[in-house]
Each structure stands twice: as structure tokens, then as C-alpha cells.
Design a protein around this motif. Structure first.
Motif, PDB file in Angstrom:
ATOM      1  N   ASN A  52      35.314  64.728  25.436  1.00  0.00           N
ATOM      2  CA  ASN A  52      34.661  64.502  24.145  1.00  0.00           C
ATOM      3  C   ASN A  52      33.149  64.371  24.260  1.00  0.00           C
ATOM      4  N   LEU A  53      32.684  64.132  25.471  1.00  0.00           N
ATOM      5  CA  LEU A  53      31.235  63.987  25.665  1.00  0.00           C
ATOM      6  C   LEU A  53      30.578  65.324  26.008  1.00  0.00           C
ATOM      7  N   ILE A  54      31.357  66.391  25.956  1.00  0.00           N
ATOM      8  CA  ILE A  54      30.850  67.670  26.455  1.00  0.00           C
ATOM      9  C   ILE A  54      29.582  68.103  25.708  1.00  0.00           C
ATOM     10  N   TYR A  55      29.462  67.662  24.447  1.00  0.00           N
ATOM     11  CA  TYR A  55      28.261  68.059  23.699  1.00  0.00           C
ATOM     12  C   TYR A  55      26.986  67.537  24.354  1.00  0.00           C
ATOM     13  N   LEU A  56      27.127  66.485  25.161  1.00  0.00           N
ATOM     14  CA  LEU A  56      25.942  65.956  25.852  1.00  0.00           C
ATOM     15  C   LEU A  56      25.375  66.961  26.845  1.00  0.00           C
ATOM     16  N   THR A  57      26.253  67.806  27.386  1.00  0.00           N
ATOM     17  CA  THR A  57      25.754  68.790  28.346  1.00  0.00           C
ATOM     18  C   THR A  57      24.854  69.810  27.663  1.00  0.00           C
ATOM     19  N   VAL A  58      24.957  69.890  26.361  1.00  0.00           N
ATOM     20  CA  VAL A  58      24.082  70.763  25.593  1.00  0.00           C
ATOM     21  C   VAL A  58      22.872  69.977  25.096  1.00  0.00           C
ATOM     22  N   LEU A  59      23.169  68.763  24.656  1.00  0.00           N
ATOM     23  CA  LEU A  59      22.137  67.939  24.026  1.00  0.00           C
ATOM     24  C   LEU A  59      21.081  67.483  25.033  1.00  0.00           C
ATOM     25  N   LEU A  60      21.533  67.052  26.209  1.00  0.00           N
ATOM     26  CA  LEU A  60      20.573  66.516  27.182  1.00  0.00           C
ATOM     27  C   LEU A  60      19.523  67.547  27.593  1.00  0.00           C
ATOM     28  N   PRO A  61      19.937  68.756  27.965  1.00  0.00           N
ATOM     29  CA  PRO A  61      18.902  69.747  28.286  1.00  0.00           C
ATOM     30  C   PRO A  61      17.979  70.029  27.093  1.00  0.00           C
ATOM     31  N   LEU A  62      18.537  69.956  25.882  1.00  0.00           N
ATOM     32  CA  LEU A  62      17.703  70.171  24.701  1.00  0.00           C
ATOM     33  C   LEU A  62      16.651  69.067  24.597  1.00  0.00           C
ATOM     34  N   ILE A  63      17.081  67.844  24.851  1.00  0.00           N
ATOM     35  CA  ILE A  63      16.125  66.732  24.825  1.00  0.00           C
ATOM     36  C   ILE A  63      15.062  66.930  25.906  1.00  0.00           C
ATOM     37  N   GLY A  64      15.534  67.339  27.080  1.00  0.00           N
ATOM     38  CA  GLY A  64      14.591  67.599  28.167  1.00  0.00           C
ATOM     39  C   GLY A  64      13.572  68.655  27.776  1.00  0.00           C
TER      40      GLY A  64
END
Lengths: 507, 646
Positions: free
Chosen positions: B3-15
Motif C-alpha cells: 500500500n505504500l508503493i506510491y511512495l516510490t513515485v512520490l519520494l523521487p518527485l519530492i527529491g
């Protein structure tokens, strides 16, 4: 409040425009602030209108009617549905930004300029909210005049040629439309005994007009709108007008004025003459697709940045016309959102060209080169505007193009996937002409020592102009529902009007 | 963790946003590098977590969808921003974030001192963001978002050093070329999507693939869909005829070549074909097209690689060639083998590029292998790891490349034809040859560089540690996919893991004639022997008898030039496509059609009216006598008519 809000939307820029005439020529700062504030108030009122608007209701809302010419049954009748409202918002959103963008650039006859811009805004809003064909025509013609002066007085070297050409082209189309309007009104009086120019009444009557007469009326309306769009091959006024117009003029021209043509197609051509529209849809779509490719190819080889962007408009508007005449919910929704998108992305491109033009007074691509190093913020902003125009997924342009293409692919009216296949090549060419320009202007080594002296990066004011546009570029790209939901009931409504009367045409 | 898989997209976006917005203000490189790398590192951990969690689930529950929000909802078109976490996307996710993380770390050292340091890391993060969307998207449109997004990052990173020259042109020309050629492919992809929506009324993977097995759809439709999608794949994955952008993409910094143009982005086409396996399997004729294009690309690129002298160019053509193998595998229905090769290739090719970067770094930006030689003693860590990667790519038994390549070759024979196998083995020989030529010219033999100006040195640990990790993976990465002939029907872990994804496709594909184990082992042995002999030959020529190479190249001068100039494909495209369009648009469309014809007609009418008015104007003379005369004449005419009609 609900009834007069649209009238206020019209009255404020007109009143503001008249008031500005009482200011003294020397009070430049005051005049600038005055124009900006009046347009901001207008924008604020349009937001109130949006808040009062019920997007689930497909009918015209916020209607205000005043009897005007009683003997002819002509009235001042305004109202909006989702489609007109979103274009009104586009107009009121862009106008303050153009005032800000010309803060420094326009100094000559500033009072007249502010007056013209405000009058133009009123004219454009009027076009989008008129529900009486006669009233519509008045506004349609009315905004020609300020635009004529904006190009003719504050334009570039060949401004007179461009202004006259713009005027004659559009005037020619409008006169034919006037004939058709009168014919339509006379016809309706023959049908139910009353001469009327009320659009809602005409919607009921006009589909019963015999095909042959309908074709002529459709043709007259269509020609007028097609010139304004502009649809290939009626586009040659556009590059001249754009190149010669001042930045504010180009932004309004590309951002809103061209949309009046496509809006006219959606509001008048389709629902008033459904049989003719369905009948001629394939041939019109052929011209639209030619425009997509032709505009892109000609854009590719331009040496003048403004001209390049102008021809790209021909290509983009080709997409919009294709979407409208494919007559599926997807494609028309795409066309409407693409009207907004084009206003934003092309508006941003013109603003950015204006930024460097203001500093160097040169528009030639060859004059520039390697400016990434000198003006990084500008380069980034140009990149975002370019990617929006190229139709990169995640930004606004893609949503429109995608909906138009996927809608036209399954269109029963066009009934052939070749339209989509050819139009889709536009995505390749768009990348070519914009990226190539970007490469030559921004990348590489600094080729011209003059640039190092004259070119400075975006200032705060220019930043303030661009940021709101970019917010919407991203917003529409990622969460288009905000905008699509506003227009969907209206689009469905129009398409239903068409399908009711053209069942025989669609098998 | 799923369920946290969206973080793998979100974190690089934040970076990306952080470094992009504030990076220019941050004076400390380390902060930028650590932020950029850690977003990817954490993403990797999340993918690992999701992988472990998925592994613990029963097979039928291993495909999970994580919905974020509705992206587009118009009429019947409902597209969600949703991520599909299943065996395939997890495999790709592990590769992308894992190898991506190592390359981020490496870049901290490699890009040290570059004034665009912050820009580099923000672009790199944006790339991971787009790539994760590409592989996680649960429908074609999110995939396409990532697809175009990685293309954008590729464009930005190829042109990263925007004021530098590259070969005959500039880096920004190479960048534009990459984007435009990719867009040609995307045009195909778009049409494929439209046809899918038209046929199945959906763009969602699960719905479309389910309907593909149940809907009465003609083979022609399937063929068109598969063909259009494959056109998209040839663009992104650099296959004939759209491979021309990838060699030029080497204009970008070397970590970019490793990450984007070798390990991850270029395999997107393979992933897409693999994801849509059922659509391809339903179009047998297009499967053959895929296999043949893959095979020809592999052969052509390998042959070009034989004679190139730029270290990155050799590796670039090698990548094109290896991608060809992957499509060969997909074309013969061995989708799992193609993804297996994606993985092993990601390890050893990323390693090769990073090693090359380390060499270039140590050689003061020199890239011509003819000016290297004997570098073994100066950069031992780079050498060892590069050597391991070379063994892996040439298919020396026991290393990762051996297993994946062997599986492809075997499938090419068993489910394709003997000719497929033969060309595949020929390509493998060429691969072995050019790789050992590269290795020899770089690390062995005489030192051919100028000792006064060039002082070769080993790279810092921040660069060599990622090399070692990748070297380790290049050695052991293949053990998860051992051939069945050795480990039994259920011993191939990799294939078992992915098997549910390809089940519908495998049911469609009628293949598997009976082949004996003996056959398989024999073919394997032949290909190994041939590769080893190519290695021996290359070592012999380039370390001991370089004169042989010269005499051969001068004897076959025509062929040599043909290969050196890459079959003149760029020149042919320039003359047959680019120039005609450009010249035609300028001379015919703009200066003739637009200016002369359309505008000429408009201005002509204006001129005509002007001239006409000029004539009519003359009637207005202003002489009263003249008007009186005309009046009387008029009355006379009217009277005449009146009398006549009576």
C-alpha cells in the motif's frame, strides 16, 4: 445578484474603460494600476459567477434578460453554460496578466491602450455570454475595433498592414454571418409567427430548416468562425497579426480571440444546423487535419519566434476543430479543454517571447543562442511552456490532445480512423518545431555578445505573470476533472441536441 | 508495504522538486547528492518490502492494485491514477530503484565539481519518478505518462552539458534527436492505445487483457494493436528502424548512459511488450515481426560495435544489440526470458558503463580506446569489475549473462527456428569479440596515452563501491533463472515467479515441439565454445598482434568503412526524411503555398478591388455638364425601352 452578475461582468470593464479616459495622460502609474485593478475586479466577479453556477445543470444559467428592440423581439439576453463559463474565466484570468505583462513595454498613448484593452475584454466576455444572436453579433463586431487599434497603434513595423488585414479578413466573414442571422430570424418568423433572435428559441426551430437552406446558413456561420479560428487555408491573417501585435495583443489574440471562432462552432454551428454540421463534418475535419500538419510544418521552418508560435496556433486549433466536428463526448470535451490549454500555453509562449523582445527588440531565432547560461529562470519557464504546448503527459496540453484524438478515433460522424492517424503525426511535428527552436535559442554557447549585455533574467513582475499560468498548466494536466466536470453536462447537452435531429444521418 | 508503493513515485518527485527549486542555492554538494540518492534508496527499500510481502502471498493474490485518484473521467473513458503491484512490476521496480540507487551514489563522485550538480540530481530523481510510473501504472495511460516522462528526462540529461559539442554537432542536437525519434515511436503507441480503447472500451490492463481472451476480436485488429505498440517499443528501446538516437544519447554524462540508456529506460519497450503479452500472443504474425526485428537489430548493432573506437559508443551499440536479444525472446514467446535478460543486462551493462565512466574520469575525459592501453595497473578495482562484467555479457558459463542469453537462444531455436538460433549465436560471437577488444585495448597492452598530460588514477570509493556491488550481482544474478535442463521443470525460480503474468499468453501460443535435453545441452555447448574462441581470438589480436586488426581492416576497407560509419543510416535518414520535410516545408509550404498562393490570392483580390475602384473613380469627374449629359443619355435609354416595349 444571480441575475445581474453576468451584466456586471460586462459593465465593469466598460465602465472602467470609460473612466480611464478621464484620467490625465501623465498619470501613467495611476492608469496602469487602474487597468489592472478593474480587470482584477472583473476576474473576481467571474469567480463569483463560477461559485453561483451549478455545474450539474446542463442548461443556461445566471440568465439576465432586458427587452431591447421590442418590434423585432430582440433582447439583451445573457447567460452561461459550462462551456461559455470556462471561456469567460479564461478571458478574465488572462486580461489582468496582460496588463501586468505590458507594465513597461507600453508607454505610448497608455490611456488609449488601457481603454482598448478593457473594451476588448468586455467584447470578448459579451461574445461568450450572449444568448441572443443579434447581441452576439454586436459583441463579435465590437471587439474588432479595439483589437484593430491595439495592433495598429502599439504594433511592430508593419502594424498597419497587419491590422487592416486582420480587420478585413474577419469583417468579410462576419458580414456573411449577419446575412445568415437575418435569414434565420426571418425564417423563424415564418415558422411560428414571431421574428426572434433568441438563441434558445432558435435551437428549437432551426433544425427543421430544409437541408439546402440549412447548408447555406451553416456555411455563412461556419466561414465567419473558420476565419477567426483560423482554419486552414483561411489562416494567413494570423501570422501577420501576431507578429505585429504587441505582447499583450498577441496573448489576447491567441489566448481568447481565436477561441471565439471555435466557441462559435460549438455554440452556433453544431446545435443550430445539426444536419448540415454532420453532413459537412468529414470535409471540415479534412481541413482541420491538414491545418494540424501544415501549421506544424510551416512553424518548423520559421525564423521569427513569434511567427513560429503563430503557426503553431494554426496546428493546435486544427486539433480543436477536429475535436468539435468528431462530435463525440470525449472529442468535444477535449476540444473545449484544449481551447483553454491553448490559451494558457500559447499565452505563456507569447509572454516569454515578449520578455526577451522587450530587452533586445529582436525576435529572430538566429539572433539568440546559448541563453540558458545567461537567463536560467527564463529558460526553465520557456521549457515548461514548451512542454505544455508539445503535449507532454502530466501537463495540460496532453489532456486536450488525447481526448480529441481518442474521441475522433471512435467518432461515428467521421467514421474513419485516418483523421486520427494523420492528426496524431502532429505530436511528432510539435516536438520538432518547439524543441528545435528551444535548442537554437537556449542551448549551445552564447553566440551573440550583445546578449550578454542586454539580456537579463525574469524579474519579479514577469514571475508574477507566469506563475498563475503555470499553476493551471500543471493543474489541468494532473487533475483535469475540476475543469472537465464543469463542461461535461453542457457538452452532452449539445451533442444530444444534434443526435436528436440527425438520427437518420448516423445510420 | 504494497500500500505504500506510491511512495516510490512520490519520494523521487519530492527529491526532484527540492533539488530543482532550491538546489541552486545549496552550496554543499553533499546535501544535494544525499537527498537525491536517499529518495531512491528509500524507494528501493519499499519495493523490497512490497516484494517480500507479495512473495508471502499465495500465487493468485499476488496482483494488487493501489488506487490514488481518478485522473481522467470523460464519458466512458475512466482512467485512474493507480498502480499495479504484481510480479512483473515488482521485478522491474527492484531493478530500477536498486540499480538506480547505485548509480545515484556513483554520481555523487562522478559529478563532483560540476556546476550543474543540483540540476543533475533533480533530473535523475525526475527520471526515477517517471520510470516508476511507467512500470507501476495499472493502465496504458499512466504507462504512457511515464513513457513520455522518461523520454523528457532522457532529453534533459543528454543535453545536460548544453553548451558542449558532441561529434559533428552539439549535445543539444543529440538530445533533440532522441526526443523526436522517440516521439515517432510514441505516435505508434498512441494509435495502439486508441485502437485498444476502440476495441475493448477500456485502457485498464486487467480489463483489456481479460477482454482480449473473451471478446470476439479479429486477428487483424490484434495485429494492428500489436504492431502499433511495437512501433512505440522500437522508439524507446532503440530497435530498427528507430535505433539511431541511442548512440547519440552518449552525449550525456556517463551515469546517465548507465541508468537511462542501458539499464532501465531503454528496456521500457521490452517491459511494455511483456506486459501486453496477451495482445502480442494473439497476433502471431506480429510476434514474428518482433522476433525478426530484434534479431536483425542484435546482429546489426553488434557488427557496428566491432569497429567503434569510442568506449561509450561500443557500449551503446552493445546495448542496442542486447535489447535486440530481448525482443527476440519476446517474439518467440519467451517473455520471461526477455525480462530475465532485462535484469542481468541491467547489472552488467550498468557496470560496464559505470566502469567506462571511471576510466573516462581517470583519463581526463578521453574516450577513444585507441588512446588507452595498460590501464589495469592504474585502476585495479575498475579493471576487475569491468572484467567481470565483460565475462558476464559474453556469456561465460556461470555468470548471469550466460543464463539469460542461453535461455533466449534456446527459445529462439525451440520456439522459433534454427536460423534464429544461428544468427543469435553469430551475434554472441561478435559480442564476445568486441567486448574483449574493448577490454584489451583499454586495460591490456601498451600504454598509448600521453604520460605528460594524462595521469590515470583510480576513482574514489563512492564510485568503486557501486561497481563492486554490481559486479557481485553480475556474477550471481543469473542463479535465480537456471535452465530447466539443469534444475528440473520447477527449478527456474525467475520463470516460476513471473509465470502467472504470462499464463494467458502462453495458452494462446501453440508451441513446444518436443526437444530433447541432449539437443539443448549440445546447442549450449556449441555457443559457449564459439564465444570462447571469439574471446581467445580477440585477446590474441589486440594484446599480442594488433597488426592483424590493421591488415584485416585495410583488406576489407569497404566493409570496414561501412561498419565504422554505422551503415550510413543517419545519413540516409537525413537525406530521405529530414531534408525533404524541412526543405519542402520551407520552400513549398511556407514560401510558396502560404505566401504566394493563399496570401497572394487574398492580396490579389484586394489589389483587384483597388484597381477596379481606381477605374470607377474616374466617373466622379465633378463637372456638372458631364453629369447632365449622362442623365440625358439615361433618360433617352429609358424612354427608348418604354416606347419599344409598348
Amino acid at each position: 445578484m444571480n441575475t445581474i452578475i453576468l451584466t456586471m461582468l460586462l459593465a465593469i470593464p466598460i465602465l472602467g474603460g470609460l473612466l480611464v479616459l478621464f484620467l490625465k495622460d501623465e498619470q501613467k502609474k495611476l492608469i496602469r494600476w487602474f487597468g489592472l485593478i478593474v480587470s482584477l475586479i472583473t476576474f473576481f466577479i467571474s469567480l463569483i459567477a463560477l461559485q453561483k453556477f451549478d455545474s450539474a445543470n446542463p442548461n443556461f444559467q445566471l440568465i439576465h434578460q432586458i427587452i431591447w428592440i421590442k418590434s423585432l423581439n430582440i433582447s439583451y439576453l445573457v447567460g452561461v453554460d459550462g462551456i461559455s463559463l470556462i471561456l469567460v474565466l479564461l478571458t478574465t484570468f488572462l486580461t489582468p496578466l496582460t496588463f501586468l505583462s505590458t507594465w513597461k513595454a507600453i508607454d505610448k498613448k497608455l490611456k488609449m491602450f488601457t481603454f482598448s484593452m478593457l473594451l476588448l475584454e468586455a467584447g470578448m466576455i459579451g461574445v461568450f455570454i450572449s444568448l441572443d444572436v443579434f447581441l452576439f453579433y454586436i459583441f463579435w463586431e465590437m471587439m474588432l475595433i479595439p483589437m484593430y487599434f491595439i495592433i495598429g497603434i502599439w504594433g511592430g513595423e508593419r502594424r498597419i498592414y497587419a491590422a487592416v488585414k486582420f480587420f478585413i479578413f474577419t469583417m468579410f466573414g462576419s458580414l456573411l454571418m449577419l446575412v445568415a442571422i437575418i435569414w434565420l430570424a426571418v425564417y423563424s418568423s415564418g415558422m411560428n409567427g414571431i421574428f426572434t433572435t433568441n438563441l434558445i428559441e432558435l435551437y428549437k426551430i432551426s433544425p427543421t430548416i430544409p437541408m439546402q437552406i440549412q447548408s447555406w446558413m451553416f456555411g455563412a456561420f461556419f466561414l465567419s468562425f473558420a476565419i477567426k479560428v483560423p482554419l486552414f487555408p483561411l489562416h494567413t491573417w494570423l501570422p501577420d497579426a501576431h507578429v505585429e501585435a504587441p505582447t499583450a495583443g498577441s496573448v489576447i489574440l491567441a489566448g481568447v480571440l481565436l477561441k471565439m471562432g471555435t466557441y462559435g462552432l460549438v455554440r452556433f454551428c453544431l446545435p443550430l444546423f445539426p444536419q448540415a454540421a454532420v453532413n459537412y463534418a468529414p470535409i471540415i475535419s479534412v481541413f482541420a487535419v491538414i491545418g494540424v500538419i501544415y501549421g506544424a510544418l510551416v512553424s518548423m521552418v520559421q525564423t521569427d519566434m513569434k511567427k513560429l508560435v503563430a503557426y503553431s496556433s494554426v496546428s493546435h486549433l486544427g486539433f480543436v476543430v477536429l475535436g468539435i466536428f468528431a462530435m463525440t463526448v470525449e472529442s468535444v470535451q477535449g476540444a473545449v479543454i484544449q481551447m483553454v490549454n491553448h490559451g494558457l500555453s500559447t499565452g505563456a509562449l507569447f509572454l516569454l517571447v515578449g520578455v526577451v523582445y522587450e530587452r533586445t527588440h529582436k525576435r529572430e531565432i538566429a539572433f539568440y543562442g546559448g541563453i540558458a547560461k545567461l537567463v536560467p529562470l527564463f529558460s526553465t519557464a520557456l521549457m515548461i511552456a514548451m512542454l505544455s504546448s508539445v503535449g507532454l503527459p502530466g501537463l495540460n496540453g496532453f489532456i486536450g490532445e488525447f481526448l480529441i484524438l481518442i474521441g475522433s478515433f471512435k467518432s461515428p460522424v467521421l467514421n474513419s480512423f485516418w483523421f486520427t492517424a494523420f492528426a496524431a503525426t502532429g505530436v511528432i511535428f510539435a516536438a520538432v518545431y518547439l524543441l528545435w527552436m528551444y535548442q537554437r535559442v537556449v542551448f549551445g554557447k552564447v553566440t551573440n555578445p550583445v546578449l550578454e549585455k542586454e539580456l537579463t533574467d525574469l524579474n519579479k513582475r514577469e514571475f508574477v505573470v507566469l506563475i498563475p499560468i503555470f499553476i493551471f498548466i500543471v493543474w489541468i494536466g494532473i487533475y483535469p476533472s475540476t475543469f472537465l466536470n464543469l463542461t461535461e453536462p453542457s457538452v452532452k447537452n449539445i451533442l444530444q441536441q444534434i443526435s436528436q435531429t440527425t438520427v437518420n444521418f448516423l445510420k | 508495504m504494497i500500500n505504500l508503493i506510491y511512495l516510490t513515485v512520490l519520494l523521487p518527485l519530492i527529491g526532484f522538486l527540492f533539488n530543482g527549486l532550491f538546489g541552486s542555492k545549496i552550496k554543499n554538494e553533499k546535501i544535494i547528492g544525499i537527498i537525491g540518492s536517499s529518495t531512491v534508496g528509500i524507494s528501493f527499500l519499499i519495493v523490497v518490502g512490497a516484494f517480500i510481502q507479495t512473495l508471502s502471498l499465495p500465487v493468485e493474490q499476488r496482483s494488487n492494485t493501489v488506487e490514488i485518484f481518478t485522473w481522467l473521467n470523460v464519458a466512458g473513458l475512466n482512467i485512474k491514477f493507480a498502480y499495479l503491484v504484481d510480479q512483473l512490476s515488482l521485478t522491474m521496480g527492484l531493478i530500477v530503484t536498486g540499480v538506480g540507487f547505485l548509480i545515484h551514489i556513483y554520481s555523487i563522485g562522478y559529478m563532483h565539481g560540476d556546476k550543474g550538480y543540483w540540476r543533475f540530481f533533480s533530473y535523475l530523481n525526475l527520471f526515477i519518478f517517471a520510470m516508476m510510473n511507467l512500470i507501476l501504472g495499472d493502465n496504458f495511460l499512466v504507462l504512457f505518462l511515464g513513457w513520455e516522462g522518461v523520454g523528457l528526462c532522457s532529453y534533459l540529461l543528454i543535453g545536460f552539458w548544453y553548451d558542449r559539442n558532441f561529434e559533428k554537432g552539439t549535445t543539444s542536437q543529440a538530445a533533440k534527436k532522441a526526443f523526436v525519434v522517440n516521439r515517432i515511436g510514441d505516435f505508434g503507441f498512441l494509435l495502439g492505445m486508441f485502437l485498444i480503447y476502440f476495441t475493448f472500451d477500456s485502457l485498464n490492463f486487467k480489463e483489456v487483457f481479460a477482454k482480449a481472451t473473451t471478446f470476439p476480436v479479429t486477428e487483424t485488429t490484434f495485429s494492428l494493436i500489436a504492431l502499433f505498440l511495437f512501433i512505440g517499443a522500437t522508439g524507446k528501446s532503440a530497435q530498427i528502424p528507430l535505433f539511431v538516437w541511442l548512440p547519440d544519447a552518449m552525449a550525456g554524462p556517463t551515469p546517465v548512459s548507465a541508468l537511462i540508456h542501458a539499464a532501465t529506460m531503454v528496456t521500457a519497450g521490452v517491459y511494455m511488450v511483456s506486459r501486453a503479452s496477451i495482445l502480442f500472443a494473439s497476433a502471431p504474425s506480429i510476434m514474428i515481426v518482433v522476433a525478426v526485428i530484434g534479431l536483425l537489430t542484435a546482429l546489426m548493432a553488434a557488427s557496428i560495435g566491432l569497429v567503434q573506437n569510442d568506449i561509450k559508443k561500443v557500449l551503446a551499440y552493445s546495448t542496442v544489440s542486447q535489447l535486440g536479444y530481448m525482443f527476440l525472446a519476446a517474439g518467440v514467446g519467451a517473455f520471461s526470458a526477455s525480462i530475465f535478460h532485462v535484469m542481468t543486462h541491467a547489472f552488467f551493462k550498468a557496470l560496464l558503463f559505470l566502469g567506462a565512466g571511471s576510466v573516462i574520469h581517470g583519463m581526463h575525459e578521453e574516450q577513444n580506446i585507441q588512446n588507452y592501453g595498460g590501464l589495469k595497473k592504474y585502476m585495479p578495482k575498475t579493471y576487475i569489475t569491468f572484467f567481470i562484467a565483460t565475462l558476464a555479457i559474453t556469456g561465460v558459463p556461470g555468470l548471469s549473462g550466460f543464463f539469460s542469453k542461453d535461455e533466449i537462444l534456446w527459445n529462439a531455436y525451440a520456439n522459433g527456428s534454427f536460423v534464429f538460433w544461428l544468427i543469435g549465436v553469430l551475434t554472441a560471437m561478435m559480442t564476445a569479440f568486441y567486448m574483449f577488444r574493448l577490454l584489451s585495448l583499454t586495460f591490456y597492452g601498451n600504454e598509448r596515452f600521453d604520460h605528460h598530460h594524462v595521469h590515470p588514477h583510480e576513482s574514489p570509493a563512492v564510485m568503486t563501491v557501486p561497481l563492486m556491488i554490481l559486479a557481485f550481482l553480475s556474477v550471481v544474478g543469473g542463479f535465480v533463472g537456471m535452465p530447466k535442463v539443469f534444475v528440473g521443470e520447477h527449478g527456474n525460480l525467475f520463470e516460476n515467479w513471473l509465470e502467472p503474468i504470462y499464463k494467458p499468453a502462453q495458452l494462446k501460443l501453440a508451441h513446444f515441439g518436443m526437444h530433447s535435453h541432449f539437443e539443448e545441452i549440445l546447442l549450449m555447448a556449441i555457443s559457449v565454445v564459439l564465444a570462447l574462441s571469439a574471446i581467445y581470438f580477440a585477446l590474441k589480436v589486440y594484446t599480442q598482434k594488433p597488426e592483424i586488426a590493421e591488415s584485416v581492416s585495410s583488406k576489407f576497407k569497404g566493409l570496414y568503412n561501412l561498419l565504422l560509419n554505422k551503415y550510413f543510416v543517419d545519413e540516409i535518414y537525413e537525406a530521405s526524411v529530414v531534408q525533404p520535410i524541412q526543405k519542402g516545408s520551407e520552400k513549398l509550404l511556407w514560401k510558396f503555398a502560404d505566401v504566394k498562393i493563399i496570401d497572394g490570392a487574398v492580396n490579389g483580390v484586394a489589389l483587384l478591388i483597388d484597381k477596379l475602384a481606381e477605374q470607377i473613380k474616374k466617373i466622379q469627374t465633378g463637372f456638372v455638364q458631364y453629369y447632365a449629359l449622362v442623365m440625358i443619355a439615361g433618360i433617352a435609354v429609358v424612354l427608348f425601352f418604354l416606347l419599344f416595349s409598348l
